[in-house]
Design a protein around this motif. Structure first.
Motif, PDB file in Angstrom:
ATOM      1  N   ARG A 387      35.516  42.991  39.077  1.00 47.50           N
ATOM      2  CA  ARG A 387      36.671  43.670  39.654  1.00 47.50           C
ATOM      3  C   ARG A 387      37.861  42.711  39.638  1.00 47.50           C
ATOM      4  O   ARG A 387      37.738  41.550  40.031  1.00 47.50           O
ATOM      5  CB  ARG A 387      36.367  44.114  41.089  1.00 47.50           C
ATOM      6  CG  ARG A 387      35.190  45.081  41.189  1.00 47.50           C
ATOM      7  CD  ARG A 387      34.741  45.265  42.642  1.00 47.50           C
ATOM      8  NE  ARG A 387      35.739  45.933  43.452  1.00 47.50           N
ATOM      9  CZ  ARG A 387      35.768  47.252  43.680  1.00 47.50           C
ATOM     10  NH1 ARG A 387      34.825  48.036  43.150  1.00 47.50           N
ATOM     11  NH2 ARG A 387      36.704  47.789  44.430  1.00 47.50           N
ATOM     12  N   TRP A 388      39.041  43.232  39.210  1.00 44.00           N
ATOM     13  CA  TRP A 388      40.242  42.404  39.107  1.00 44.00           C
ATOM     14  C   TRP A 388      41.409  43.134  39.761  1.00 44.00           C
ATOM     15  O   TRP A 388      41.515  44.357  39.668  1.00 44.00           O
ATOM     16  CB  TRP A 388      40.583  42.134  37.638  1.00 44.00           C
ATOM     17  CG  TRP A 388      39.454  41.598  36.809  1.00 44.00           C
ATOM     18  CD1 TRP A 388      38.574  42.328  36.052  1.00 44.00           C
ATOM     19  CD2 TRP A 388      39.064  40.233  36.667  1.00 44.00           C
ATOM     20  NE1 TRP A 388      37.669  41.502  35.446  1.00 44.00           N
ATOM     21  CE2 TRP A 388      37.947  40.210  35.801  1.00 44.00           C
ATOM     22  CE3 TRP A 388      39.558  39.027  37.176  1.00 44.00           C
ATOM     23  CZ2 TRP A 388      37.317  39.021  35.443  1.00 44.00           C
ATOM     24  CZ3 TRP A 388      38.922  37.849  36.814  1.00 44.00           C
ATOM     25  CH2 TRP A 388      37.818  37.849  35.960  1.00 44.00           C
ATOM     26  N   ASP A 389      42.305  42.367  40.383  1.00 46.86           N
ATOM     27  CA  ASP A 389      43.486  42.981  40.976  1.00 46.86           C
ATOM     28  C   ASP A 389      44.650  43.038  40.001  1.00 46.86           C
ATOM     29  O   ASP A 389      45.738  43.528  40.331  1.00 46.86           O
ATOM     30  CB  ASP A 389      43.900  42.272  42.258  1.00 46.86           C
ATOM     31  CG  ASP A 389      44.154  40.785  42.067  1.00 46.86           C
ATOM     32  OD1 ASP A 389      44.333  40.356  40.903  1.00 46.86           O
ATOM     33  OD2 ASP A 389      44.166  40.053  43.065  1.00 46.86           O
ATOM     34  N   PRO A 393      43.975  38.960  34.163  1.00 48.04           N
ATOM     35  CA  PRO A 393      44.033  38.290  35.471  1.00 48.04           C
ATOM     36  C   PRO A 393      45.207  37.324  35.557  1.00 48.04           C
ATOM     37  O   PRO A 393      45.515  36.609  34.601  1.00 48.04           O
ATOM     38  CB  PRO A 393      42.694  37.544  35.536  1.00 48.04           C
ATOM     39  CG  PRO A 393      41.792  38.292  34.604  1.00 48.04           C
ATOM     40  CD  PRO A 393      42.678  38.771  33.494  1.00 48.04           C
ATOM     41  N   LYS A 394      45.865  37.326  36.714  1.00 51.71           N
ATOM     42  CA  LYS A 394      47.021  36.454  36.915  1.00 51.71           C
ATOM     43  C   LYS A 394      46.653  35.138  37.595  1.00 51.71           C
ATOM     44  O   LYS A 394      47.432  34.183  37.564  1.00 51.71           O
ATOM     45  CB  LYS A 394      48.088  37.176  37.744  1.00 51.71           C
ATOM     46  CG  LYS A 394      48.675  38.394  37.035  1.00 51.71           C
ATOM     47  CD  LYS A 394      49.723  39.090  37.896  1.00 51.71           C
ATOM     48  CE  LYS A 394      50.319  40.287  37.176  1.00 51.71           C
ATOM     49  NZ  LYS A 394      51.310  41.019  38.012  1.00 51.71           N
ATOM     50  N   THR A 395      45.479  35.103  38.216  1.00 48.89           N
ATOM     51  CA  THR A 395      45.030  33.888  38.887  1.00 48.89           C
ATOM     52  C   THR A 395      43.580  33.614  38.497  1.00 48.89           C
ATOM     53  O   THR A 395      42.854  34.509  38.062  1.00 48.89           O
ATOM     54  CB  THR A 395      45.126  34.024  40.417  1.00 48.89           C
ATOM     55  OG1 THR A 395      44.297  35.123  40.853  1.00 48.89           O
ATOM     56  CG2 THR A 395      46.562  34.277  40.853  1.00 48.89           C
ATOM     57  N   GLY A 396      43.179  32.359  38.674  1.00 51.82           N
ATOM     58  CA  GLY A 396      41.794  31.990  38.423  1.00 51.82           C
ATOM     59  C   GLY A 396      41.440  31.834  36.965  1.00 51.82           C
ATOM     60  O   GLY A 396      40.265  31.717  36.618  1.00 51.82           O
ATOM     61  N   VAL A 397      42.450  31.844  36.080  1.00 47.53           N
ATOM     62  CA  VAL A 397      42.217  31.736  34.648  1.00 47.53           C
ATOM     63  C   VAL A 397      43.116  30.637  34.089  1.00 47.53           C
ATOM     64  O   VAL A 397      44.298  30.552  34.432  1.00 47.53           O
ATOM     65  CB  VAL A 397      42.496  33.073  33.936  1.00 47.53           C
ATOM     66  CG1 VAL A 397      42.400  32.918  32.425  1.00 47.53           C
ATOM     67  CG2 VAL A 397      41.513  34.134  34.404  1.00 47.53           C
ATOM     68  N   VAL A 623      40.149  30.990  29.951  1.00 52.44           N
ATOM     69  CA  VAL A 623      38.897  30.532  30.567  1.00 52.44           C
ATOM     70  C   VAL A 623      38.944  30.744  32.075  1.00 52.44           C
ATOM     71  O   VAL A 623      39.894  30.311  32.749  1.00 52.44           O
ATOM     72  CB  VAL A 623      38.646  29.052  30.235  1.00 52.44           C
ATOM     73  CG1 VAL A 623      37.378  28.553  30.938  1.00 52.44           C
ATOM     74  CG2 VAL A 623      38.533  28.859  28.725  1.00 52.44           C
ATOM     75  N   VAL A 624      37.934  31.405  32.603  1.00 55.26           N
ATOM     76  CA  VAL A 624      37.849  31.664  34.044  1.00 55.26           C
ATOM     77  C   VAL A 624      37.429  30.383  34.743  1.00 55.26           C
ATOM     78  O   VAL A 624      36.381  29.795  34.435  1.00 55.26           O
ATOM     79  CB  VAL A 624      36.854  32.801  34.337  1.00 55.26           C
ATOM     80  CG1 VAL A 624      36.692  32.997  35.843  1.00 55.26           C
ATOM     81  CG2 VAL A 624      37.322  34.101  33.687  1.00 55.26           C
ATOM     82  N   VAL A 625      38.252  29.937  35.692  1.00 57.91           N
ATOM     83  CA  VAL A 625      37.941  28.719  36.449  1.00 57.91           C
ATOM     84  C   VAL A 625      37.606  29.026  37.901  1.00 57.91           C
ATOM     85  O   VAL A 625      36.978  28.217  38.579  1.00 57.91           O
ATOM     86  CB  VAL A 625      39.110  27.711  36.362  1.00 57.91           C
ATOM     87  CG1 VAL A 625      39.238  27.184  34.941  1.00 57.91           C
ATOM     88  CG2 VAL A 625      40.423  28.327  36.819  1.00 57.91           C
ATOM     89  N   SER A 626      38.047  30.187  38.407  1.00 61.04           N
ATOM     90  CA  SER A 626      37.706  30.577  39.781  1.00 61.04           C
ATOM     91  C   SER A 626      37.656  32.100  39.830  1.00 61.04           C
ATOM     92  O   SER A 626      38.667  32.742  40.122  1.00 61.04           O
ATOM     93  CB  SER A 626      38.726  30.038  40.787  1.00 61.04           C
ATOM     94  OG  SER A 626      40.025  30.469  40.479  1.00 61.04           O
TER      95      SER A 626
END
Length: 629
Positions: A387-389, A393-397, A623-626
């Protein structure tokens, strides 16, 4: 004529002879099996010729649940493929929705099958302010108006859905919606037929699909298959030669779309008028765009539609779902596998039951709460829903560059070497193009079962090692690597010719000894890919020849992915210059209009891919970091 609830009586009283009952049909009730000969009638089925504002009448088949009950909303599907299998579809492709209770209306669009008027492939939106013009939005509007007024026991609400062309007619209806249109769920809809959907990708013409689809749609009011005289269409298209031979030998200027392809090779006003990106507006209708990561026809479309609608979505009406599916793969079957690749759960069944049914139930029946994030994506590799907001994605990548290196290596470290020999090369010969999938390549719609639908998941080892395909490979991963978002290729290349195609693939290489599934040992799964036609490096509207030998940077999108490369797997990047007959052969000699190239214009060319400090060819990965959830 046996119409329940006075249906036929009312229509006669209203003088609406247009709605004539079809022959009595006994259907198996959705979700139930009765003994042979004792099955209850599931639907009251009738046919109508619904008048449009210009006088044309569109054939529509209406299915009303036979059992009396509360007033129901409509689900309208507008198709160019004919409504003859609509009852079977209700018991298969739309089973979950049928069980939930709707009035279904299946309609032949203008000029196809039993509908009147002239068919126009992907009819462009009418000009603003032209009240006398018609388009797919006006035809949908007029159809909804008629259905609400003339089919009893409806609750005044309509939803639209459908896959592929049906997805596109759904999207078009939402641009100028009837007030009763309360929710849409277009699946695998095209958005731009030149930039990234069925007929072109970045200007490269999709030969086999464009040829076969245009013939099927425009050789008559129904559907027809081109009569190939060879089982392996790779050989057939190669023998055909230059694109100009299609009209000279076969179509004789009788297939309108092919004539359009030849007349509009560049991104001109013809294509821009059709493109969804030209229709920026406020999002008025709740829209659920549905895409498949391995959609062999329209992956670009749903993500583009979502992105464009997001610009005007001030009320949170715009959502995206992407699963591990082929074109329209969420519509049927369990969705637990695609080709040889397993996903550990019934992803398509989950979509239909847990996403689509609640979506229409919420907007058309005021039922429950809608538990749907901005974007819901299936993360293949780890095989879980995420699930993404926001999407991407704008954060965690974090954006990381994956560099092509010496000795066909691949790593996240850039080269520090800048001498003149930092490149790899191959000879691209149009007389011997790289096949896009395993041969023999059956016709796209081959009745015996074509590999077209799953070719994107085929093992890429069938071309790895060809002298005209270059591969760079990383060491085995020490930990899982997850990506989520847009992938971009940055290719520094030169050609000895004056035009070139560049195909880049991002591949997951499975371990060589995979005891959990020996059949996948060493498997090369294509995770992302795209082609770029070099003549359009500066302008999609105005092509230019490439200076032979000049090193040019080609940045282009490999689209998006949410994927986990597992520990022990390797990353691979492949580069090639032909993908036949999916893509037409580039002559590699600049000709202003490739459709006018002669057979003598097709010449071999030496291609160089650079990997030096000053020309660092790489692929940028999100790359997903969080992770969020």
């Amino acid at each position: 004529m046996n119409y329940r609830n006075g249906y036929n009586t009312l229509l006669v009283a209203l003088g609406l002879a247009l709605l004539a009952p079809a022959a009595a049909q006994q259907g198996t009730p959705a979700g139930a099996e009765a003994p042979a000969g004792q099955r209850a009638k599931a639907w009251t089925i009738s046919d109508a010729m619904i008048p449009m504002r210009d006088g044309a009448k569109l054939h529509t088949r209406v299915f009303v649940p036979a059992r009396p009950g509360p007033a129901l909303p409509f689900l309208l599907l507008r198709t160019p493929y004919g409504v003859d299998d609509s009852e079977e579809a209700l018991n298969s492709r739309y089973r979950e929705l049928a069980e939930d209770g709707y009035i279904f209306a299946f309609q032949d669009i203008r000029g196809k099958f039993a509908s009147e008027g002239k068919f126009e492939m992907l009819r462009a939106r009418r000009a603003a302010g032209d009240a006398n013009a018609i388009d797919e939005a006006t035809d949908a509007y007029d159809s909804i108006e008629w259905l609400i007024k003339n089919v009893p026991s409806n609750n005044g609400r309509v939803g639209m859905l459908g896959n592929s062309y049906l997805g596109w007619t759904t999207v078009m209806a939402s641009l100028d919606p009837h007030p009763a249109l309360k929710a849409v769920a277009p699946m695998a809809s095209p958005a731009d037929m030149w930039m990234g959907d069925d007929f072109h990708h970045n200007g490269a013409f999709r030969l086999s699909y464009g040829f076969e689809y245009a013939y099927m749609m425009e050789s008559g009011k129904g559907s027809a298959q081109f009569p190939f005289d060879r089982y392996d269409t790779y050989s057939w298209y190669l023998a055909l030669g230059a694109l100009g031979n299609v009209n000279r030998r076969l179509f004789k200027d009788q297939i309108t779309s092919w004539n359009d392809f030849a007349a509009h090779p560049d991104y001109d006003a013809f294509w821009k008028r059709q493109a969804f990106s030209a229709h920026g507006r406020e999002t008025k209708v709740p829209t659920l765009s549905v895409a498949g990561w391995w959609d062999q026809e329209d992956f670009y479309g749903p993500l583009t539609i979502y992105r464009e609608l997001e610009k005007g979505d001030r009320r949170g009406l715009n959502h995206l779902v992407v699963g591990p599916w082929r074109h329209g793969g969420a519509r049927f079957g369990p969705g637990d596998a695609l080709g040889a690749i397993q996903f550990d759960s019934a992803t398509a069944k989950y979509f239909r039951e847990q996403i689509e049914v609640p979506w229409f139930g919420f907007y058309l029946k005021d039922r429950g709460a809608l538990d749907l994030p901005e974007a819901l994506t299936f993360e293949s590799g780890s095989n879980r829903w995420r699930r993404w907001d926001a999407w991407p994605p704008k954060t965690g990548v974090e954006q990381r560059n994956l560099y092509l290196g010496a000795a066909r290596s691949l790593s996240f470290s850039a080269s520090k070497n800048d001498d003149g020999g930092q490149f790899d090369s191959y000879l691209s010969d149009p007389a011997h193009p790289v096949p896009y999938r395993h041969r023999p390549i059956q016709a796209t719609y081959f009745p015996g079962g074509s590999g077209w639908s799953t070719w994107l998941t085929e093992d890429q080892r069938f071309v790895d090692g060809r002298p005209d395909v270059l591969s760079w490979e990383s060491p085995p991963l020490e930990a899982d690597l997850t990506i989520a978002g847009d992938i971009t290729a940055h290719l520094f290349a030169s050609t000895s010719g004056s035009d070139a195609d560049w195909i880049v693939k991002l591949i997951d290489v499975y371990p060589e000894h995979l005891s959990s599934n020996w059949a996948l040992s060493g498997y090369q799964l294509m995770v992302a890919n795209e082609i770029f036609r070099g003549r359009y490096r500066r302008s999609f509207e105005t092509p230019e020849a490439i200076a032979p030998g000049a090193v040019v940077e080609y940045p282009f999108s490999l689209h998006a992915q949410n994927y986990t490369f597992r520990q022990g797997h390797r990353l691979m990047v492949q580069v090639q210059s032909s993908w036949f007959p999916l893509i037409d052969r580039n002559p590699q000699t600049f000709v202003r209009n490739i459709f006018e190239a002669g057979d003598g214009d097709f010449r071999p060319a030496t291609q160089r891919i650079y990997r030096s400090a000053s020309h660092p060819s790489h692929v940028t990965l999100p790359v997903v970091v969080s992770p969020q959830q």
